[in-house]
Design an enzyme around this catalytic site. Structure first.
Site, mmCIF file in Angstrom:
data_model
loop_
_atom_site.group_PDB
_atom_site.id
_atom_site.type_symbol
_atom_site.label_atom_id
_atom_site.label_comp_id
_atom_site.label_asym_id
_atom_site.label_seq_id
_atom_site.Cartn_x
_atom_site.Cartn_y
_atom_site.Cartn_z
ATOM 1 N N CYS A 21 0.847 -1.185 0.000
ATOM 2 C CA CYS A 21 0.000 0.000 0.000
ATOM 3 C C CYS A 21 0.891 1.247 0.000
ATOM 4 C CB CYS A 21 -0.878 -0.038 1.241
ATOM 5 S SG CYS A 21 -1.413 1.564 1.831
ATOM 6 N N GLU A 22 0.661 2.141 -0.953
ATOM 7 C CA GLU A 22 1.535 3.299 -1.077
ATOM 8 C C GLU A 22 1.309 4.324 0.034
ATOM 9 O OE1 GLU A 22 0.694 4.915 -4.920
ATOM 10 O OE2 GLU A 22 -0.933 6.178 -4.202
ATOM 11 N N HIS A 23 0.216 4.195 0.759
ATOM 12 C CA HIS A 23 -0.065 5.157 1.829
ATOM 13 C C HIS A 23 0.644 4.807 3.126
ATOM 14 C CE1 HIS A 23 -3.969 5.285 -0.610
ATOM 15 N NE2 HIS A 23 -3.231 6.310 -0.971
ATOM 16 N N HIS A 24 0.865 3.515 3.353
ATOM 17 C CA HIS A 24 1.445 3.084 4.627
ATOM 18 C C HIS A 24 2.673 2.187 4.475
ATOM 19 C CE1 HIS A 24 -2.868 3.938 5.542
ATOM 20 N NE2 HIS A 24 -2.344 4.515 6.594
ATOM 21 N N GLN A 54 -5.015 -0.521 -4.664
ATOM 22 C CA GLN A 54 -5.592 -1.693 -5.316
ATOM 23 C C GLN A 54 -6.328 -1.325 -6.617
ATOM 24 O OE1 GLN A 54 -7.727 -4.317 -2.649
ATOM 25 N NE2 GLN A 54 -8.901 -5.207 -4.338
ATOM 26 N N HIS A 77 -6.014 -5.846 3.361
ATOM 27 C CA HIS A 77 -5.057 -4.752 3.557
ATOM 28 C C HIS A 77 -4.582 -4.727 5.008
ATOM 29 C CE1 HIS A 77 -5.731 -2.455 -0.298
ATOM 30 N NE2 HIS A 77 -6.636 -3.411 -0.351
ATOM 31 N N CYS A 130 -2.683 -2.642 6.333
ATOM 32 C CA CYS A 130 -2.701 -1.284 6.896
ATOM 33 C C CYS A 130 -4.034 -1.005 7.575
ATOM 34 C CB CYS A 130 -2.403 -0.236 5.827
ATOM 35 S SG CYS A 130 -3.629 -0.115 4.522
#
Ligand SMILES: [Zn+2]
Length: 199
Positions: free
Chosen positions: A71-74, A112, A140, A142
């Site tokens: 996940c690019e956010h976390h 995703q 996920h 995250c």
């Protein structure tokens, strides 16, 4: 990268010089390089010698492809199953190449939804099929590890082009074959949401 990891360990309150952590920066660098190796992959090279001209126009399905992404956010993993279908017009892709294609895009920092679209768009662009469909189901970490309760940590995303978009019968045939009737375009609610990056 190893210096950054050492710094991170200190910021986390750890002692990077203790025995168990001595080689951790090296291992983490190696792991991250593998998990993001898709940035350096060449799609044409991956598909090299595996595009065939055929006289065949039935639906081709490759289902239950395992994938792991970040996940690019976390920078935490999300992982699950990918299902791919297409209806050839003049060309097919060697079956073993479809999971490779999924890996190329999964081994990057992702969301995703974009991952799902990139796989579908690439197949569309490379062999111009009559239709292509990709459905991804993923957990996920995250969401689940952090105990984020307001959203489901399991998400279903889909990308449909051509006949899979215009013909509900074609779409239902595919969803029936992968046993996932709920995954129609715009119906992400069926499986909850992927990470929304709000915290
Ligand atoms: Zn996330």
């Amino acid at each position: 990268m190893q210096d950054l990891i050492r710094k991170l360990l200190v910021d986390l309150g750890e002692d990077p010089s203790r025995e168990g952590l001595l080689d951790t920066p090296k291992r983490v660098e190696k792991a991250y390089k593998f998990l993001t190796s898709g940035y350096h992959a060449d799609i044409d090279r991956v598909l090299n010698n595996a595009l065939f001209t055929v006289d065949y126009s039935e639906m081709v399905i490759v289902k239950d492809i395992d994938f792991y992404s970040l996940c690019e956010h976390h920078l935490l993993p999300f992982f699950g199953k990918c299902h791919v279908a297409y209806i050839p017009s003049t060309k097919v892709i060697g079956l073993s190449k479809i999971p490779r294609l999924v890996d190329v895009f999964a081994r990057r920092l992702q969301v995703q939804e974009r991952l799902t679209n990139q796989i579908a768009d690439t197949i569309r662009d490379k062999i111009a099929p009559l239709g292509v469909a990709v459905v991804m189901e993923a957990t996920h970490l995250c969401m689940s590890m952090r105990g984020v309760e307001k959203q489901n940590s399991f998400a279903v995303t889909s990308a449909m082009h051509g006949a899979f978009r215009t013909s509900s019968r074609t779409r239902m045939e595919f969803l029936e074959l992968i046993k996932l009737r709920s995954a129609v375009p715009g119906l992400r609610e069926a499986g909850g949401y992927a990470c929304l990056a709000d915290e």
